[in-house]
Write a protein that holds these residues in place. Structure first.
Motif, PDB file in Angstrom:
ATOM      1  N   LEU A  94      -1.164   8.226  -4.775  1.00 43.53           N
ATOM      2  CA  LEU A  94      -2.376   8.001  -4.074  1.00 43.53           C
ATOM      3  C   LEU A  94      -3.268   6.731  -5.325  1.00 43.53           C
ATOM      4  O   LEU A  94      -3.421   7.351  -5.669  1.00 43.53           O
ATOM      5  N   LEU A  95      -2.621   5.433  -5.098  1.00 46.86           N
ATOM      6  CA  LEU A  95      -2.943   5.064  -6.139  1.00 46.86           C
ATOM      7  C   LEU A  95      -3.155   3.006  -5.052  1.00 46.86           C
ATOM      8  O   LEU A  95      -2.985   2.252  -5.712  1.00 46.86           O
ATOM      9  N   LEU A  96      -3.410   3.684  -3.831  1.00 46.02           N
ATOM     10  CA  LEU A  96      -3.865   2.103  -3.029  1.00 46.02           C
ATOM     11  C   LEU A  96      -5.084   1.337  -3.379  1.00 46.02           C
ATOM     12  O   LEU A  96      -5.877   1.765  -3.416  1.00 46.02           O
ATOM     13  N   SER A  97      -5.118   0.037  -3.137  1.00 52.98           N
ATOM     14  CA  SER A  97      -6.130  -0.813  -4.120  1.00 52.98           C
ATOM     15  C   SER A  97      -6.533  -0.260  -5.299  1.00 52.98           C
ATOM     16  O   SER A  97      -7.832  -0.449  -5.159  1.00 52.98           O
ATOM     17  N   SER A  98      -5.452  -0.572  -5.747  1.00 48.33           N
ATOM     18  CA  SER A  98      -6.330   0.144  -7.391  1.00 48.33           C
ATOM     19  C   SER A  98      -6.629  -0.878  -8.177  1.00 48.33           C
ATOM     20  O   SER A  98      -6.693  -0.875  -9.236  1.00 48.33           O
ATOM     21  N   ASN A  99      -6.023  -2.233  -8.197  1.00 48.33           N
ATOM     22  CA  ASN A  99      -6.563  -2.983  -8.768  1.00 48.33           C
ATOM     23  C   ASN A  99      -4.629  -2.978  -9.835  1.00 48.33           C
ATOM     24  O   ASN A  99      -5.564  -3.603 -11.110  1.00 48.33           O
ATOM     25  N   LEU A 100      -3.288  -2.243  -9.827  1.00 50.57           N
ATOM     26  CA  LEU A 100      -3.111  -2.309 -10.156  1.00 50.57           C
ATOM     27  C   LEU A 100      -1.872  -3.392 -10.558  1.00 50.57           C
ATOM     28  O   LEU A 100      -1.345  -4.430  -9.629  1.00 50.57           O
ATOM     29  N   SER A 101      -1.580  -3.697 -11.738  1.00 46.26           N
ATOM     30  CA  SER A 101      -0.852  -5.143 -12.125  1.00 46.26           C
ATOM     31  C   SER A 101       0.965  -4.375 -12.973  1.00 46.26           C
ATOM     32  O   SER A 101      -0.141  -3.902 -13.831  1.00 46.26           O
ATOM     33  N   GLY A 102       1.981  -5.091 -12.647  1.00 47.00           N
ATOM     34  CA  GLY A 102       2.659  -4.342 -13.689  1.00 47.00           C
ATOM     35  C   GLY A 102       4.147  -4.105 -13.104  1.00 47.00           C
ATOM     36  O   GLY A 102       3.661  -4.437 -11.354  1.00 47.00           O
ATOM     37  N   ILE A 103       4.819  -4.032 -13.391  1.00 45.92           N
ATOM     38  CA  ILE A 103       5.631  -3.317 -12.242  1.00 45.92           C
ATOM     39  C   ILE A 103       5.905  -1.956 -12.436  1.00 45.92           C
ATOM     40  O   ILE A 103       5.147  -1.305 -12.866  1.00 45.92           O
ATOM     41  N   ILE A 104       7.015  -1.144 -11.575  1.00 47.68           N
ATOM     42  CA  ILE A 104       6.759  -0.409 -10.935  1.00 47.68           C
ATOM     43  C   ILE A 104       8.027   0.447 -12.011  1.00 47.68           C
ATOM     44  O   ILE A 104       9.613   0.039 -11.500  1.00 47.68           O
ATOM     45  N   LEU A 156       5.009   8.417  -1.621  1.00 45.45           N
ATOM     46  CA  LEU A 156       4.204   6.963  -2.466  1.00 45.45           C
ATOM     47  C   LEU A 156       3.227   5.425  -1.477  1.00 45.45           C
ATOM     48  O   LEU A 156       3.959   5.649  -0.836  1.00 45.45           O
ATOM     49  N   ASP A 157       1.702   5.789  -2.101  1.00 49.10           N
ATOM     50  CA  ASP A 157       0.874   4.978  -1.942  1.00 49.10           C
ATOM     51  C   ASP A 157       0.906   3.764  -2.900  1.00 49.10           C
ATOM     52  O   ASP A 157      -0.359   4.256  -3.559  1.00 49.10           O
ATOM     53  N   LEU A 158       1.261   2.912  -3.136  1.00 52.69           N
ATOM     54  CA  LEU A 158       0.633   1.538  -4.076  1.00 52.69           C
ATOM     55  C   LEU A 158       0.325   0.293  -2.689  1.00 52.69           C
ATOM     56  O   LEU A 158      -0.158  -0.419  -4.559  1.00 52.69           O
ATOM     57  N   ASN A 159       0.221   0.837  -2.159  1.00 51.59           N
ATOM     58  CA  ASN A 159      -0.575  -0.223  -1.111  1.00 51.59           C
ATOM     59  C   ASN A 159      -1.433  -1.560  -2.351  1.00 51.59           C
ATOM     60  O   ASN A 159      -2.291  -0.952  -2.547  1.00 51.59           O
ATOM     61  N   GLY A 160      -1.672  -2.335  -1.791  1.00 55.55           N
ATOM     62  CA  GLY A 160      -2.579  -3.132  -2.395  1.00 55.55           C
ATOM     63  C   GLY A 160      -3.359  -3.685  -3.196  1.00 55.55           C
ATOM     64  O   GLY A 160      -4.227  -3.398  -4.490  1.00 55.55           O
ATOM     65  N   LEU A 177       1.547  -5.681  -7.874  1.00 57.54           N
ATOM     66  CA  LEU A 177       2.413  -4.858  -8.529  1.00 57.54           C
ATOM     67  C   LEU A 177       3.904  -6.047  -8.582  1.00 57.54           C
ATOM     68  O   LEU A 177       3.634  -6.374  -7.257  1.00 57.54           O
ATOM     69  N   SER A 178       5.127  -6.547  -9.471  1.00 55.02           N
ATOM     70  CA  SER A 178       5.314  -7.503  -9.248  1.00 55.02           C
ATOM     71  C   SER A 178       6.965  -6.740  -9.547  1.00 55.02           C
ATOM     72  O   SER A 178       7.047  -5.753  -9.753  1.00 55.02           O
ATOM     73  N   GLY A 179       7.951  -7.793  -9.314  1.00 57.84           N
ATOM     74  CA  GLY A 179       8.995  -7.053  -9.800  1.00 57.84           C
ATOM     75  C   GLY A 179       9.958  -6.607  -9.187  1.00 57.84           C
ATOM     76  O   GLY A 179       9.709  -6.856  -7.755  1.00 57.84           O
ATOM     77  N   GLU A 180      10.793  -5.629  -8.790  1.00 62.08           N
ATOM     78  CA  GLU A 180      11.683  -5.548  -7.875  1.00 62.08           C
ATOM     79  C   GLU A 180      11.549  -4.075  -8.058  1.00 62.08           C
ATOM     80  O   GLU A 180      10.836  -3.227  -8.454  1.00 62.08           O
ATOM     81  N   ILE A 181      12.217  -3.125  -6.677  1.00 60.58           N
ATOM     82  CA  ILE A 181      11.726  -2.019  -6.103  1.00 60.58           C
ATOM     83  C   ILE A 181      12.799  -1.343  -7.071  1.00 60.58           C
ATOM     84  O   ILE A 181      14.233  -1.355  -6.460  1.00 60.58           O
ATOM     85  N   ASN A 209       2.277  -6.482  -2.186  1.00 59.91           N
ATOM     86  CA  ASN A 209       1.888  -6.650  -3.755  1.00 59.91           C
ATOM     87  C   ASN A 209       2.875  -7.995  -3.444  1.00 59.91           C
ATOM     88  O   ASN A 209       2.889  -8.795  -2.814  1.00 59.91           O
ATOM     89  N   PHE A 210       3.916  -8.033  -4.528  1.00 65.62           N
ATOM     90  CA  PHE A 210       3.922  -8.862  -5.025  1.00 65.62           C
ATOM     91  C   PHE A 210       5.679  -8.701  -5.418  1.00 65.62           C
ATOM     92  O   PHE A 210       5.694  -9.021  -6.840  1.00 65.62           O
TER      93      PHE A 210
END
Length: 147
Positions: free
Chosen positions: A80-90, A103-107, A110-114, A132-133
């Motif tokens: 649960l890392l929603l709205s955590s100001n994370l950037s990069g890839i999954i 799995l909650d990475l909302n808000g 994050l970029s790239g592909e799933i 995310n992006f």
């Protein structure tokens, strides 16, 4: 020197394949989960300020912020890392969290592909990657187990 490096690489590959092909004990499973989470952290450009500072080997990964484990097995069941100001890839390594249900990475940013490796999460019941992006299509295997 090249022969030594080749033998070392061969040994490492054999060791990794034996770990992946044999059933993991409790300690091995915990190590796999910890490595998966640390790999995810390393794939991030921004760790959400101090959010992921607890994510290190000095404490058990079930005590890390945003990580929820089952009470009786110490397996990661929620990230649960929603709205955590994370950037990069999954990181594809999240596909090694075999007990993950949510799995909650909302808000985040994050970029790239799933990664298609998330399709290995047979216990995954809910996933939120919105706001995310991310680009590309959702891998078909991800929805195979969700209901």
């Amino acid at each position: 020197m090249h022969l030594f490096m080749a033998r070392t690489l061969t040994f490492i590959l054999l060791l990794l394949s034996s770990l992946l092909l044999s059933p993991a004990t409790g300690d091995e499973a915990a190590a796999i989960e910890e490595l998966a989470l640390l790999s995810f952290k390393s794939s991030l450009l921004s760790h959400g300020g101090s959010l992921l500072t607890s994510w290190n080997k000095s404490s058990h990964h079930c005590t890390w912020q945003g990580v929820v484990c089952s009470h009786h097995q110490d397996k990661v069941v929620k990230l649960l890392l929603l709205s955590s100001n994370l950037s990069g890839i999954i990181s594809p390594s999240l596909g090694n969290l075999s007990f993950l249900k949510i799995l909650d990475l909302n808000g985040n940013h994050l970029s790239g592909e799933i990664p298609p490796e998330l399709g290995r999460l047979s216990r995954l019941r809910w996933m939120n990657l919105s706001s995310n992006f991310l680009q590309g299509k959702i891998p078909v295997a991800i929805g195979a187990y969700m209901y």
